[in-house]
Design a protein around this motif. Structure first.
Motif, mmCIF file in Angstrom:
data_model
loop_
_atom_site.group_PDB
_atom_site.id
_atom_site.type_symbol
_atom_site.label_atom_id
_atom_site.label_comp_id
_atom_site.label_asym_id
_atom_site.label_seq_id
_atom_site.Cartn_x
_atom_site.Cartn_y
_atom_site.Cartn_z
ATOM 1 N N ARG A 1 -3.876 6.692 28.829
ATOM 2 C CA ARG A 1 -4.887 7.564 28.204
ATOM 3 C C ARG A 1 -6.309 7.079 28.418
ATOM 4 O O ARG A 1 -7.249 7.797 28.106
ATOM 5 C CB ARG A 1 -4.617 7.673 26.712
ATOM 6 C CG ARG A 1 -3.265 8.274 26.429
ATOM 7 C CD ARG A 1 -3.396 9.434 25.511
ATOM 8 N NE ARG A 1 -2.108 10.074 25.309
ATOM 9 C CZ ARG A 1 -1.861 10.933 24.347
ATOM 10 N NH1 ARG A 1 -2.811 11.222 23.489
ATOM 11 N NH2 ARG A 1 -0.679 11.491 24.240
ATOM 12 N N PRO B 1 -7.008 19.864 23.104
ATOM 13 C CA PRO B 1 -6.455 18.499 23.104
ATOM 14 C C PRO B 1 -4.924 18.465 23.233
ATOM 15 O O PRO B 1 -4.395 17.565 23.884
ATOM 16 C CB PRO B 1 -6.893 17.933 21.751
ATOM 17 C CG PRO B 1 -8.069 18.759 21.343
ATOM 18 C CD PRO B 1 -7.842 20.136 21.916
ATOM 19 N N ALA C 1 -11.307 10.537 28.070
ATOM 20 C CA ALA C 1 -10.925 9.204 27.608
ATOM 21 C C ALA C 1 -12.019 8.614 26.720
ATOM 22 O O ALA C 1 -12.299 7.412 26.775
ATOM 23 C CB ALA C 1 -10.606 8.276 28.787
ATOM 24 N N CYS D 1 -12.680 18.072 26.192
ATOM 25 C CA CYS D 1 -12.446 17.352 24.932
ATOM 26 C C CYS D 1 -12.434 15.834 25.146
ATOM 27 O O CYS D 1 -12.293 15.343 26.268
ATOM 28 C CB CYS D 1 -11.148 17.830 24.284
ATOM 29 S SG CYS D 1 -9.655 17.395 25.190
ATOM 30 N N ASP D 2 -12.570 15.108 24.059
ATOM 31 C CA ASP D 2 -12.626 13.637 24.103
ATOM 32 C C ASP D 2 -11.445 13.033 24.851
ATOM 33 O O ASP D 2 -11.609 12.097 25.636
ATOM 34 C CB ASP D 2 -12.605 13.080 22.668
ATOM 35 C CG ASP D 2 -14.004 12.937 22.102
ATOM 36 O OD1 ASP D 2 -14.962 13.386 22.783
ATOM 37 O OD2 ASP D 2 -14.127 12.403 20.989
ATOM 38 N N LEU D 3 -10.256 13.549 24.590
ATOM 39 C CA LEU D 3 -9.059 12.999 25.236
ATOM 40 C C LEU D 3 -9.163 13.134 26.749
ATOM 41 O O LEU D 3 -8.847 12.196 27.491
ATOM 42 C CB LEU D 3 -7.818 13.729 24.709
ATOM 43 C CG LEU D 3 -6.483 13.268 25.261
ATOM 44 C CD1 LEU D 3 -6.252 11.789 25.002
ATOM 45 C CD2 LEU D 3 -5.351 14.100 24.649
ATOM 46 N N ALA E 1 -3.132 16.536 26.139
ATOM 47 C CA ALA E 1 -2.155 15.479 25.827
ATOM 48 C C ALA E 1 -0.869 15.692 26.615
ATOM 49 O O ALA E 1 -0.244 14.736 27.096
ATOM 50 C CB ALA E 1 -1.866 15.463 24.323
#
Ligand code: TXA
Ligand code: MG
Length: 290
Positions: free
Chosen positions: A32, A18, A86, A81-83, A22
């Motif tokens: 994002r 993450p 989104a 990953c979630d990020l 980011a």
């Protein structure tokens, strides 16, 4: 990492990390809510990360490695990953064809998220120099893979419930897709399903005027087909070849922009084959919702 692919240069990072992901959003100034594409070395790796049904597997067999991105339900939410997604329960995945990106992905093993290496809203970089100029200062490593052969981003399709949906026209044409999975559904306006389709995108600094028969005084001109050479004239393809025009499009938009013209006029491009993706990018560069 600046990563060359056959479509455009990407800005790559470990999809499972993450903090690294980011940093990619930060470097691009990207909202994002706009998820990233996970790049993997082969279809087997893709199938561990995403739930690929028979249609998705048929598309993968037909077009991977190559410029097709498949959006499918996510299976491994840690690998991407979630990020990077989104927060969606789907993941966009592709196996790129460029030998350098393939070597990186084979050595790394896991998925690498790589949005186009432009700052958000700008034309995608299709040469190493353009990529370095956009986000090179943010990358720890920059790989020079030469000019991108395709020059337009991958086609994005959603293979979820219902018919296969075209989310972003691209290097694999509608006709090529329909030969494999039958008639496509159009992307609806559901922002969750096509979150990246912002109205102003791929835009140089100068205003872009499309479907122009000829340039006005002070305008640069992106010609297509027979047109006399001259100052401020960039011919996307003198022979009227859409693949050549696609490969030149972003590099020529940038080159035209460098002379700081009053505007950039672009000749009409036939809306067939690769022309659908070229016109999509041009409408967005001009600020029209496609
Ligand atoms: O050719 C390409 O696809 C290049 C090279 C570097 O691989 N990459 C690229 O990435 O164009 P990017 O981030 O500029 O565009 C990704 C597109 C966006 O429109 C995004 O909204 C869409 O894919 N996307 C990603 N994940 C999605 C998802 N889960 N559902 C729907 N659309 C998704
Ligand atoms: Mg992009």
């Amino acid at each position: 990492m600046l990563l060359p692919t056959e479509t455009v240069y990407g800005l790559g990072a470990d999809a499972s990390n993450p903090a690294a992901v980011a940093a990619i959003f930060e470097a691009k100034g990207r909202p994002r809510f706009n998820p990233l594409i996970a790049h993997v070395h082969d279809a087997e790796t893709a199938a561990r990360i995403a739930a690929l049904d028979d249609r998705a597997l048929a598309l993968a067999a037909a077009f991977w490695p190559g410029p097709l991105t498949i959006v499918a339900p996510v299976r491994d939410t840690a690998a991407v990953c979630d990020l990077a997604r989104a927060g969606l329960d789907t993941v966009a995945i592709r196996v790129p064809g460029h030998p350098l990106s393939r070597a990186v992905l084979a050595a790394f093993g896991g998925p690498v998220v790589a949005p186009s290496a432009n700052r958000s809203g700008r034309p995608s970089p299709t040469t190493f120099d353009d990529a370095v100029a956009e986000t090179g200062d943010k990358a720890a490593v920059a790989l020079d893979g030469g000019p991108c052969a395709v020059g337009l981003e991958s086609t994005v399709v959603a293979v979820l419930d219902g018919p296969v949906r075209l989310l972003r026209p691209g290097a694999v044409t509608r006709a090529q897709l329909e030969a494999v999975v039958g008639p496509l559904a159009e992307a609806d306006n559901d922002a969750r399903r096509s979150p990246g389709r912002l109205a102003l995108h791929y835009a140089p600094d100068a205003p872009v005027r499309i479907e122009a028969a000829a340039p006005e005084p002070g305008e640069a001109f992106l010609a297509f087909g027979d047109w006399p050479a001259g100052e401020g004239v960039f011919n996307l393809s003198p022979s009227g070849d859409l693949a050549e025009a696609a490969a030149n499009l972003f590099a020529f938009l940038r080159a035209a922009d460098r002379a700081k013209p009053a505007g950039i006029a672009v000749a009409p491009i036939p809306d067939e084959g690769l022309g659908e993706a070229i016109n999509d990018r041009l409408r967005r560069a001009a600020g029209f919702i496609g």
